[in-house]
Design a protein around this motif. Structure first.
Motif, PDB file in Angstrom:
ATOM      1  N   ILE A  31      60.933  61.362 -54.801  1.00  0.00           N
ATOM      2  CA  ILE A  31      60.145  62.462 -55.355  1.00  0.00           C
ATOM      3  C   ILE A  31      58.822  61.869 -55.808  1.00  0.00           C
ATOM      4  N   GLU A  32      57.722  62.458 -55.331  1.00  0.00           N
ATOM      5  CA  GLU A  32      56.393  61.986 -55.722  1.00  0.00           C
ATOM      6  C   GLU A  32      55.519  63.183 -56.084  1.00  0.00           C
ATOM      7  N   TYR A  33      54.507  62.916 -56.891  1.00  0.00           N
ATOM      8  CA  TYR A  33      53.545  63.941 -57.276  1.00  0.00           C
ATOM      9  C   TYR A  33      52.117  63.472 -57.025  1.00  0.00           C
ATOM     10  N   VAL A  34      51.247  64.408 -56.729  1.00  0.00           N
ATOM     11  CA  VAL A  34      49.814  64.121 -56.669  1.00  0.00           C
ATOM     12  C   VAL A  34      49.348  64.110 -58.117  1.00  0.00           C
ATOM     13  N   GLN A  69      64.281  76.257 -53.291  1.00  0.00           N
ATOM     14  CA  GLN A  69      65.118  76.730 -54.400  1.00  0.00           C
ATOM     15  C   GLN A  69      66.310  75.801 -54.626  1.00  0.00           C
ATOM     16  N   SER A  70      66.849  75.240 -53.538  1.00  0.00           N
ATOM     17  CA  SER A  70      67.968  74.304 -53.661  1.00  0.00           C
ATOM     18  C   SER A  70      67.526  72.975 -54.274  1.00  0.00           C
ATOM     19  N   LEU A  71      66.298  72.571 -53.985  1.00  0.00           N
ATOM     20  CA  LEU A  71      65.799  71.267 -54.447  1.00  0.00           C
ATOM     21  C   LEU A  71      65.305  71.268 -55.892  1.00  0.00           C
ATOM     22  N   LEU A  72      64.802  72.401 -56.370  1.00  0.00           N
ATOM     23  CA  LEU A  72      64.202  72.449 -57.704  1.00  0.00           C
ATOM     24  C   LEU A  72      65.148  71.909 -58.784  1.00  0.00           C
ATOM     25  N   ASP A  73      64.586  71.087 -59.650  1.00  0.00           N
ATOM     26  CA  ASP A  73      65.264  70.470 -60.801  1.00  0.00           C
ATOM     27  C   ASP A  73      66.277  69.387 -60.433  1.00  0.00           C
ATOM     28  N   LYS A  74      66.356  69.022 -59.154  1.00  0.00           N
ATOM     29  CA  LYS A  74      67.268  67.957 -58.744  1.00  0.00           C
ATOM     30  C   LYS A  74      66.570  66.604 -58.863  1.00  0.00           C
ATOM     31  N   LYS A  75      67.364  65.519 -58.787  1.00  0.00           N
ATOM     32  CA  LYS A  75      66.852  64.161 -58.959  1.00  0.00           C
ATOM     33  C   LYS A  75      67.134  63.321 -57.720  1.00  0.00           C
ATOM     34  N   VAL A  76      66.496  62.156 -57.643  1.00  0.00           N
ATOM     35  CA  VAL A  76      66.744  61.221 -56.545  1.00  0.00           C
ATOM     36  C   VAL A  76      68.230  60.879 -56.521  1.00  0.00           C
ATOM     37  N   GLY A  77      68.809  60.918 -55.321  1.00  0.00           N
ATOM     38  CA  GLY A  77      70.237  60.629 -55.161  1.00  0.00           C
ATOM     39  C   GLY A  77      71.100  61.877 -55.136  1.00  0.00           C
ATOM     40  N   HIS A  95      52.224  66.968 -64.558  1.00  0.00           N
ATOM     41  CA  HIS A  95      52.432  66.546 -65.940  1.00  0.00           C
ATOM     42  C   HIS A  95      53.539  65.485 -65.923  1.00  0.00           C
ATOM     43  N   PRO A  96      53.410  64.439 -66.727  1.00  0.00           N
ATOM     44  CA  PRO A  96      54.422  63.369 -66.712  1.00  0.00           C
ATOM     45  C   PRO A  96      55.868  63.844 -66.899  1.00  0.00           C
ATOM     46  N   HIS A  97      56.067  64.984 -67.568  1.00  0.00           N
ATOM     47  CA  HIS A  97      57.444  65.464 -67.757  1.00  0.00           C
ATOM     48  C   HIS A  97      58.099  65.867 -66.431  1.00  0.00           C
ATOM     49  N   MET A  98      57.291  66.010 -65.358  1.00  0.00           N
ATOM     50  CA  MET A  98      57.825  66.372 -64.046  1.00  0.00           C
ATOM     51  C   MET A  98      58.488  65.184 -63.350  1.00  0.00           C
ATOM     52  N   ASP A  99      58.082  63.972 -63.716  1.00  0.00           N
ATOM     53  CA  ASP A  99      58.617  62.768 -63.065  1.00  0.00           C
ATOM     54  C   ASP A  99      60.138  62.743 -63.126  1.00  0.00           C
ATOM     55  N   GLY A 100      60.732  62.323 -62.027  1.00  0.00           N
ATOM     56  CA  GLY A 100      62.178  62.153 -61.994  1.00  0.00           C
ATOM     57  C   GLY A 100      62.958  63.358 -61.501  1.00  0.00           C
ATOM     58  N   LYS A 101      62.298  64.510 -61.410  1.00  0.00           N
ATOM     59  CA  LYS A 101      63.002  65.684 -60.884  1.00  0.00           C
ATOM     60  C   LYS A 101      62.048  66.495 -60.010  1.00  0.00           C
ATOM     61  N   VAL A 102      62.621  67.308 -59.156  1.00  0.00           N
ATOM     62  CA  VAL A 102      61.832  68.110 -58.230  1.00  0.00           C
ATOM     63  C   VAL A 102      61.285  69.340 -58.950  1.00  0.00           C
ATOM     64  N   SER A 103      59.967  69.480 -58.914  1.00  0.00           N
ATOM     65  CA  SER A 103      59.282  70.638 -59.488  1.00  0.00           C
ATOM     66  C   SER A 103      58.230  71.110 -58.499  1.00  0.00           C
ATOM     67  N   GLY A 107      54.966  71.515 -56.552  1.00  0.00           N
ATOM     68  CA  GLY A 107      53.941  70.534 -56.208  1.00  0.00           C
ATOM     69  C   GLY A 107      54.476  69.181 -55.783  1.00  0.00           C
ATOM     70  N   ALA A 108      55.786  68.974 -55.885  1.00  0.00           N
ATOM     71  CA  ALA A 108      56.376  67.676 -55.553  1.00  0.00           C
ATOM     72  C   ALA A 108      56.414  67.430 -54.048  1.00  0.00           C
ATOM     73  N   TRP A 109      56.214  66.177 -53.682  1.00  0.00           N
ATOM     74  CA  TRP A 109      56.518  65.691 -52.335  1.00  0.00           C
ATOM     75  C   TRP A 109      57.935  65.154 -52.426  1.00  0.00           C
ATOM     76  N   VAL A 110      58.820  65.663 -51.580  1.00  0.00           N
ATOM     77  CA  VAL A 110      60.227  65.281 -51.630  1.00  0.00           C
ATOM     78  C   VAL A 110      60.649  64.751 -50.262  1.00  0.00           C
ATOM     79  N   GLU A 111      61.219  63.548 -50.254  1.00  0.00           N
ATOM     80  CA  GLU A 111      61.802  63.035 -49.015  1.00  0.00           C
ATOM     81  C   GLU A 111      63.293  63.311 -49.068  1.00  0.00           C
ATOM     82  N   ILE A 112      63.773  64.011 -48.039  1.00  0.00           N
ATOM     83  CA  ILE A 112      65.188  64.361 -47.973  1.00  0.00           C
ATOM     84  C   ILE A 112      65.770  63.847 -46.665  1.00  0.00           C
TER      85      ILE A 112
END
Length: 159
Positions: A154-157, A127-135, A78-86, A88-93
């Motif tokens: 942070i990317e989403y399918v 659990q540490s990544l959830l709701d966090k943002k790029v940077g 859902h577009p509201h997920m953009d910008g934060k880790v939720s 289903g997210a692909w996260v590069e750390i």
């Protein structure tokens, strides 16, 4: 308790497996059991015993898959997920101290098998990544040590 969440792709794989077991493997194994039983003495018939065991395994897996399909909640993008880790997210750390980069997808436990870049949403890392943002930087504490990871992307399918 483990989360009962799953991505749309994960649910599709469960349904495909259920369909394959029900329409292909189970009928084939049932035919093998019937054929082996028709040979007579079952006490020393390896084909009969092996296929009866396989039939029980198939039935157990079918029951489990039906339960998962009925009980798991599919989490769509859902577009509201953009910008934060939720979920289903692909996260590069990146761990700057160790010079490591990882690209991970946060999914439900049923999706982990065979997917080396997937982590369970119940894991300490997720659990540490959830709701966090790029940077943002997150600290993940394990039994061995604490690790600091920076979120690079942070990317989403998108469905």
């Amino acid at each position: 308790m483990r989360s009962q969440l799953i991505t749309p792709e994960g649910m599709e794989r469960l349904k495909d497996e259920l369909n394959h077991l029900w329409r292909v493997e189970r009928p084939e194994t049932t035919r093998k059991v019937s054929w082996a039983a028709s040979l007579g003495d079952r006490s020393e018939n390896a084909d009969y015993h092996y296929n009866k065991k396989r039939l029980r395994e198939i039935d157990k897996r079918l029951l489990y898959l039906r339960k998962c399909i009925d009980n798991f909640k599919v989490i769509d993008y859902h577009p509201h997920m953009d910008g934060k880790v939720s979920f289903g997210a692909w996260v590069e750390i990146e761990n700057l101290d160790k010079g490591l980069k990882k690209r991970l997808r946060i999914v439900g436990y049923e999706e982990l098998i065979g997917n080396k870049d997937y982590i369970s949403m119940d894991s300490p890392m997720a659990q540490s990544l959830l709701d966090k943002k790029v940077g943002d930087e997150v600290v993940v504490e394990t039994k061995i040590a604490k690790f600091t990871w920076k979120i690079n992307s942070i990317e989403y399918v998108k469905g």
